[in-house]
Structures are given as C-alpha cells and as structure tokens.
Design a protein around this motif. Sequence first.
Motif, PDB file in Angstrom:
ATOM      1  N   GLY A  79      40.883   6.704 -40.791  1.00 19.18           N
ATOM      2  CA  GLY A  79      40.983   5.323 -40.337  1.00 19.18           C
ATOM      3  C   GLY A  79      39.706   4.532 -40.589  1.00 19.18           C
ATOM      4  N   VAL A  80      39.812   3.213 -40.455  1.00 14.84           N
ATOM      5  CA  VAL A  80      38.681   2.328 -40.727  1.00 14.84           C
ATOM      6  C   VAL A  80      37.547   2.544 -39.731  1.00 14.84           C
ATOM      7  N   SER A  81      37.873   2.957 -38.519  1.00 17.09           N
ATOM      8  CA  SER A  81      36.853   3.105 -37.476  1.00 17.09           C
ATOM      9  C   SER A  81      35.774   4.115 -37.834  1.00 17.09           C
ATOM     10  N   VAL A  82      36.064   5.036 -38.766  1.00 16.07           N
ATOM     11  CA  VAL A  82      35.080   6.048 -39.138  1.00 16.07           C
ATOM     12  C   VAL A  82      33.833   5.421 -39.748  1.00 16.07           C
ATOM     13  N   PHE A  83      33.983   4.247 -40.353  1.00 14.83           N
ATOM     14  CA  PHE A  83      32.841   3.585 -40.974  1.00 14.83           C
ATOM     15  C   PHE A  83      31.814   3.117 -39.942  1.00 14.83           C
ATOM     16  N   PHE A  84      32.236   3.043 -38.684  1.00 17.87           N
ATOM     17  CA  PHE A  84      31.328   2.564 -37.641  1.00 17.87           C
ATOM     18  C   PHE A  84      31.071   3.628 -36.576  1.00 17.87           C
ATOM     19  N   ARG A  85      31.452   4.871 -36.882  1.00 17.76           N
ATOM     20  CA  ARG A  85      31.274   5.949 -35.920  1.00 17.76           C
ATOM     21  C   ARG A  85      29.795   6.140 -35.566  1.00 17.76           C
ATOM     22  N   SER A  86      28.920   5.947 -36.544  1.00 13.21           N
ATOM     23  CA  SER A  86      27.491   6.165 -36.310  1.00 13.21           C
ATOM     24  C   SER A  86      26.726   4.870 -36.075  1.00 13.21           C
ATOM     25  N   LEU A  87      27.443   3.748 -35.865  1.00 16.01           N
ATOM     26  CA  LEU A  87      26.761   2.462 -35.687  1.00 16.01           C
ATOM     27  C   LEU A  87      25.896   2.450 -34.431  1.00 16.01           C
ATOM     28  N   GLY A  88      26.418   3.029 -33.350  1.00 14.26           N
ATOM     29  CA  GLY A  88      25.657   3.047 -32.103  1.00 14.26           C
ATOM     30  C   GLY A  88      24.316   3.746 -32.250  1.00 14.26           C
ATOM     31  N   ILE A  89      24.329   4.936 -32.844  1.00 10.39           N
ATOM     32  CA  ILE A  89      23.074   5.670 -32.995  1.00 10.39           C
ATOM     33  C   ILE A  89      22.176   5.012 -34.043  1.00 10.39           C
ATOM     34  N   ASN A  90      22.783   4.373 -35.053  1.00  2.00           N
ATOM     35  CA  ASN A  90      21.970   3.646 -36.030  1.00  2.00           C
ATOM     36  C   ASN A  90      21.185   2.524 -35.357  1.00  2.00           C
ATOM     37  N   CYS A  91      21.862   1.774 -34.477  1.00  3.74           N
ATOM     38  CA  CYS A  91      21.195   0.680 -33.775  1.00  3.74           C
ATOM     39  C   CYS A  91      20.170   1.210 -32.774  1.00  3.74           C
ATOM     40  N   LEU A  92      20.530   2.300 -32.090  1.00  3.05           N
ATOM     41  CA  LEU A  92      19.606   2.910 -31.131  1.00  3.05           C
ATOM     42  C   LEU A  92      18.323   3.361 -31.820  1.00  3.05           C
ATOM     43  N   ARG A  93      18.479   3.910 -33.005  1.00  2.78           N
ATOM     44  CA  ARG A  93      17.324   4.372 -33.786  1.00  2.78           C
ATOM     45  C   ARG A  93      16.583   3.209 -34.439  1.00  2.78           C
ATOM     46  N   ALA A  94      17.329   2.202 -34.890  1.00  2.48           N
ATOM     47  CA  ALA A  94      16.734   1.112 -35.669  1.00  2.48           C
ATOM     48  C   ALA A  94      15.760   0.272 -34.869  1.00  2.48           C
ATOM     49  N   PHE A  95      16.029   0.072 -33.590  1.00  4.15           N
ATOM     50  CA  PHE A  95      15.162  -0.834 -32.817  1.00  4.15           C
ATOM     51  C   PHE A  95      13.728  -0.315 -32.714  1.00  4.15           C
ATOM     52  N   PRO A  96      13.490   0.890 -32.184  1.00  5.70           N
ATOM     53  CA  PRO A  96      12.091   1.352 -32.106  1.00  5.70           C
ATOM     54  C   PRO A  96      11.454   1.596 -33.467  1.00  5.70           C
ATOM     55  N   VAL A  97      12.245   2.092 -34.436  1.00  7.32           N
ATOM     56  CA  VAL A  97      11.697   2.368 -35.765  1.00  7.32           C
ATOM     57  C   VAL A  97      11.161   1.093 -36.402  1.00  7.32           C
ATOM     58  N   ASN A  98      11.955   0.044 -36.414  1.00  2.59           N
ATOM     59  CA  ASN A  98      11.553  -1.174 -37.100  1.00  2.59           C
ATOM     60  C   ASN A  98      10.584  -2.022 -36.289  1.00  2.59           C
ATOM     61  N   MET A  99      10.569  -1.821 -34.988  1.00  2.00           N
ATOM     62  CA  MET A  99       9.520  -2.397 -34.173  1.00  2.00           C
ATOM     63  C   MET A  99       8.162  -1.846 -34.612  1.00  2.00           C
ATOM     64  N   VAL A 100       8.105  -0.528 -34.773  1.00  2.00           N
ATOM     65  CA  VAL A 100       6.874   0.131 -35.228  1.00  2.00           C
ATOM     66  C   VAL A 100       6.548  -0.262 -36.669  1.00  2.00           C
ATOM     67  N   VAL A 101       7.556  -0.326 -37.532  1.00  6.62           N
ATOM     68  CA  VAL A 101       7.346  -0.661 -38.944  1.00  6.62           C
ATOM     69  C   VAL A 101       6.699  -2.036 -39.096  1.00  6.62           C
ATOM     70  N   PHE A 102       7.247  -3.028 -38.433  1.00  2.95           N
ATOM     71  CA  PHE A 102       6.725  -4.383 -38.619  1.00  2.95           C
ATOM     72  C   PHE A 102       5.363  -4.592 -37.958  1.00  2.95           C
ATOM     73  N   VAL A 103       5.153  -3.990 -36.801  1.00  3.63           N
ATOM     74  CA  VAL A 103       3.830  -4.094 -36.169  1.00  3.63           C
ATOM     75  C   VAL A 103       2.773  -3.446 -37.053  1.00  3.63           C
ATOM     76  N   THR A 104       3.083  -2.260 -37.580  1.00  2.34           N
ATOM     77  CA  THR A 104       2.145  -1.569 -38.469  1.00  2.34           C
ATOM     78  C   THR A 104       1.904  -2.380 -39.741  1.00  2.34           C
ATOM     79  N   TYR A 105       2.974  -2.872 -40.332  1.00  5.04           N
ATOM     80  CA  TYR A 105       2.868  -3.649 -41.574  1.00  5.04           C
ATOM     81  C   TYR A 105       2.040  -4.915 -41.379  1.00  5.04           C
ATOM     82  N   GLU A 106       2.346  -5.680 -40.340  1.00  8.53           N
ATOM     83  CA  GLU A 106       1.630  -6.940 -40.117  1.00  8.53           C
ATOM     84  C   GLU A 106       0.162  -6.694 -39.780  1.00  8.53           C
ATOM     85  N   ALA A 107      -0.112  -5.663 -38.966  1.00 10.15           N
ATOM     86  CA  ALA A 107      -1.494  -5.362 -38.597  1.00 10.15           C
ATOM     87  C   ALA A 107      -2.304  -4.912 -39.806  1.00 10.15           C
ATOM     88  N   LEU A 108      -1.738  -4.012 -40.612  1.00 15.38           N
ATOM     89  CA  LEU A 108      -2.472  -3.505 -41.779  1.00 15.38           C
ATOM     90  C   LEU A 108      -2.648  -4.579 -42.846  1.00 15.38           C
TER      91      LEU A 108
END
Length: 301
Positions: free
Chosen positions: A253-282
């Motif tokens: 079914g189509v829902s399988v394409f979004f099965r991992s969306l929750g964990i992707n978003c959960l992971r994406a917030f802290p990861v990209n928070m760190v990425v942009f702070v590091t990038y802008e500071a450096l």
Amino acid sequence: MHIADFVAGSFAGACGVAVGYPLDTVKVRIQTQKQFSGVWQCAATTFSQEGVHGFFKGMSLPLTTITMTSSVVFGTYRNCLQCLSQSRGAGPNTKLDVFVSGLAAGIAQISVMSPGDIVKVRLQCQTESKRKGANMAKLKYNGPVHCLLSIIKEEGFKGLYRGVLPLMLRDGPSYATYFLTYTTVCEWLTDSSKKRPEWSGVMLAGGIAGMVGWTIGTPMDVIKARLQMDGTREARRYKGFYHCITETVRVEGVSVFFRSLGINCLRAFPVNMVVFVTYEALTGLIKDGPGGVDPPRIGFE
C-alpha cells in the motif's frame, strides 16, 4: 569562490552523522525488513540482539563520505547563490535562487554520496551480531571496507550506484526545500531592526528545515533503500525503479512510503540543528576570525 563553505560544510556534516546515526539505523531497518513493525520494537530488538554496537554499524565510511558530500552541498549551494546574484548585478538573492541553488547542491553530491550510502545501508541491515556463539549466523560483511570491496567484486563498480535514481529524486527536491525552509524561517525569526537571527533562531530554523526536507524525501528514500538491499538476502524482487514502486504499492500500500517519516523527522530536527549551528559558526570563524562567529546575515528581495 566560497572555499569557507566547503570546509565548514564538511565539519557540519560529520557532526550531523554523529548525532543522528543510531536513529538512521532504525529507520533503514524499518524501511527494508518486515521483521520490524515499528520504531520502538526495532530499537529494542537491535539493542537486545546486537547491543549498542548494532546502532552504529557501518558508521566509519559514511562519516568519511558525508564530510565530502556535505562539503559539496554547502559549497555548491553558496557558490550557486553567488553566481545567481552576480548575474543580476550583485543584487540580493530571491527565494527562487535559494530553491534552485539547493536543488543543484542536492544533485551535485550524488556521485560522491552513493558509494558510501549503499555501504551504510548494507551494514545497517546486517542484523547478525558480532557476539560469538554456536548459533550465530556468519557475517556477510566484516566492515565498511570489506563491504565496499565485496560490492565491487560481486556487482562491479555500477553496484556502488544502485538506487542512484531515487537518491537523486530524493536529494534534489529535499535539499531545495531544505535550504528554502531554513532561510525563510531565519527571516521570520529575525527582528525587523536586525540583519541577523539569534543563535536560537538558527537552531530552530535548522531543525524545521531538516524535518521539511525529510518529509519531501522519505518516499524516495524507501525506494532507494529497497533497491540497494534487493538481492542481498534472497532472490532479486525488483526489475528496476518503476517496478519497485508498483510492487511496493501493490503488496504494502501507499502508506509504506511514510512508514519511517516519524523517525526521519525525529532524527532530522537535532541533526540539522547541529549541522546549521556548526556550519554558520565555522563559516564566520574562517571568514572573519574569532570575532566573526555570529549568526548569519539574511537577505531576500
């Protein structure tokens, strides 16, 4: 050319990998293996059977390649913005410029990213433990280098680029949306009396940008991971990109394409928070010295 952006991007990418890798392992396993029914069940099973090491399988090669791909992403993005600005007489960049530059950056890093990504996925899906035991199945891959060489030996160099089409369709649009979201949110969070957002604004904008980017990219991420794993444990199931999509929809079914969306978003917030702070500071540190470590300037037409 903005060399500082290539350097800062590489360090930012490495920091992001270190923060998000355990959840990335859980995400890949949910996408590719039916034995895992959800985030917590997958995490608990991985820990009980493989220990903490199970969450970090295959991390060393991606840590190396992500520093290169992140460097290409940020360097390409910033230099594309500069070129688009200069084409109009050095005027401020528009939101369309940001979108197009992000799209170019996402596509540009594919050639560097794909080999490391398929090794990462193969090792993350290798659920056998290194713990010794009579009933333990033998590991197919002994580590990142062995996995890389095995893929080349069994599938040729083109095997390193299996799943490259969905990878391109994932990263092009998602990076375009990623940078557009980041810049827009920074603009919203910047007081009218200031030209720069606060560091808290940079962190929030980075986290939101990561979540939006992964929302766009998750369906193609599922197809990419399945094509990369196809045939490694059993007979090949998919004839190609389009067959993988139609067969996945038919069976799950189509829902399988979004099965991992929750964990992707959960992971994406802290990861990209760190990425942009590091990038802008450096970036500020490299360009202007210690006094230049300030939040980024914002400028749209």
